[in-house]
Design an enzyme around this catalytic site. Structure first.
Site, mmCIF file in Angstrom:
data_model
loop_
_atom_site.group_PDB
_atom_site.id
_atom_site.type_symbol
_atom_site.label_atom_id
_atom_site.label_comp_id
_atom_site.label_asym_id
_atom_site.label_seq_id
_atom_site.Cartn_x
_atom_site.Cartn_y
_atom_site.Cartn_z
ATOM 1 N N LYS A 43 88.696 10.198 76.905
ATOM 2 C CA LYS A 43 90.309 10.714 77.695
ATOM 3 C C LYS A 43 91.269 11.478 77.636
ATOM 4 C CE LYS A 43 90.458 10.081 83.031
ATOM 5 N NZ LYS A 43 90.753 10.957 83.667
HETATM 6 N N1 PMP Z 1 85.536 14.579 84.857
HETATM 7 C C1 PMP Z 1 86.646 14.170 84.202
HETATM 8 C C2 PMP Z 1 86.823 15.595 83.293
HETATM 9 C C3 PMP Z 1 88.051 13.420 84.605
HETATM 10 O O1 PMP Z 1 88.827 13.979 84.335
HETATM 11 C C4 PMP Z 1 87.601 12.603 85.437
HETATM 12 C C5 PMP Z 1 88.989 12.137 85.646
HETATM 13 N N2 PMP Z 1 89.298 12.408 86.868
HETATM 14 C C6 PMP Z 1 86.425 11.640 86.014
HETATM 15 C C7 PMP Z 1 84.764 13.232 85.232
HETATM 16 C C8 PMP Z 1 85.630 11.537 86.620
HETATM 17 O O2 PMP Z 1 85.697 10.172 85.973
HETATM 18 P P1 PMP Z 1 85.845 8.688 86.882
HETATM 19 O O3 PMP Z 1 85.306 8.416 88.031
HETATM 20 O O4 PMP Z 1 86.278 7.869 85.558
HETATM 21 O O5 PMP Z 1 87.711 9.104 87.324
#
Ligand code: PMP
Length: 294
Positions: free
Chosen positions: A151
């Site tokens: 991320k």
């Molecule tokens: N995919 C991407 C590309 C993201 O940036 C995110 C988070 N915003 C997610 C999936 C979802 O992840 P999470 O459930 O941990 O927020």
């Protein structure tokens, strides 16, 4: 009244929460981040988010300048200082200030900041009618490049996909990987419901290992569904009974059309509804309390 921001060890008013134009997070997108939520004064899945932040940082050889315990404390303090109960929390760690070259060895100290605020990605009505999704031409990054499991502050690929979706008049963009399989949407993971099967692409299809995704897989099992991580094509979505997206900010939101084709009945389905309800209950029940630790 403005927010109090945690910046490099101090809580400062938002007008004073400034970082240098020489910060490599800004100059090169060299950094990592996390987005968390608190519900009724409890931070949901705090440890999972912290773990992913440290893994993301490790993935780009960036040292988070706080121990896990100190970071946990800093997150709590930031939420408390802003007297928030239901909040969206952003943690950002950048390579820090360097020169105009991209060499990270010239950045002696990482920058860290935490914003505790609110977020609403979609109006409430979208949760009732569902999102219009289109497949975009922008492909998911290869693992060999910036791995989508990190991320990182490099979200331009996702932003380009979002722009395509916007131009198509859709609410979200479906991103395929280099092999043409479904990966995820621009900031959310994707699930389909086929009868009693709940399916989502595996992490190696080029998806972020979403914290909400993991919670939803567990909830699916506890609701008696067969949960599968498998490669999906667009066809699997066209013929699904239901489809929904998951993310910390968006939570669980139905997707009711893909490329102009209605999915299932074209309206949010009962399984999505059951999972949304179970998620809400769990989120309120299981977070780490911010205010009872004093
Ligand atoms: N995919 C991407 C590309 C993201 O940036 C995110 C988070 N915003 C997610 C999936 C979802 O992840 P999470 O459930 O941990 O927020």
């Amino acid at each position: 009244m403005g927010l109090l921001i945690y910046l490099n060890g101090k809580l400062v008013p938002e007008e004073q929460a400034k970082i240098s134009v020489f910060d490599h997070g800004l100059l090169y997108g060299d950094g990592v981040f996390e987005g968390l939520r608190s519900y009724q004064g409890r931070i949901f899945c705090l440890e999972e988010h912290l773990q992913r932040l440290y893994w993301s940082a490790h993935g780009i050889m960036l040292e988070v300048p706080l121990s896990r315990q100190a970071l946990r404390q800093a997150v709590m303090e930031t939420v408390k200082a802003n007297k928030l109960k239901d909040s969206y929390i952003r943690i950002v760690v950048t390579r820090g200030v360097g020169d105009l070259g991209l060499d990270p060895r010239k950045c002696p100290r990482p920058t860290i900041f935490i914003i505790a605020s609110k977020i609403q990605l979609y109006p409430e009505s979208y949760y009732e009618k569902g999102l219009k999704v289109v497949t975009v031409a922008t492909r998911r990054n290869l693992h060999e490049s910036v791995n989508p499991a990190i991320k990182s502050l490099n979200y331009l690929n996702n932003i380009l996909a979002k722009i395509e979706a916007n131009h198509a008049g859709a609410d979200e963009g479906l991103i395929l990987n280099h092999a043409g399989y479904v990966s995820e949407c621009t900031g959310e993971n994707i699930f389909v419901v086929h009868g009693q099967v709940l399916a989502t692409p595996p992490v190696h299809a080029g998806v972020l290992a979403g914290v909400t995704r993991k919670v939803v897989m567990e909830l699916g099992r506890s609701l008696g569904l067969e949960v599968r991580e498998q490669n999906l094509t667009r066809h699997d979505i066209y013929v699904a009974d239901e489809c929904f997206l998951t993310g910390t900010a968006a939570e669980i939101i139905p997707a009711t059309s893909l490329d102009g084709r209605p999915i299932g009945t074209g309206r949010p389905g009962p399984t999505t509804g059951r999972i949304r309800q179970a998620f809400k209950e769990k989120a309120i029940r299981e977070g780490i309390p911010v205010y009872e630790t004093e």
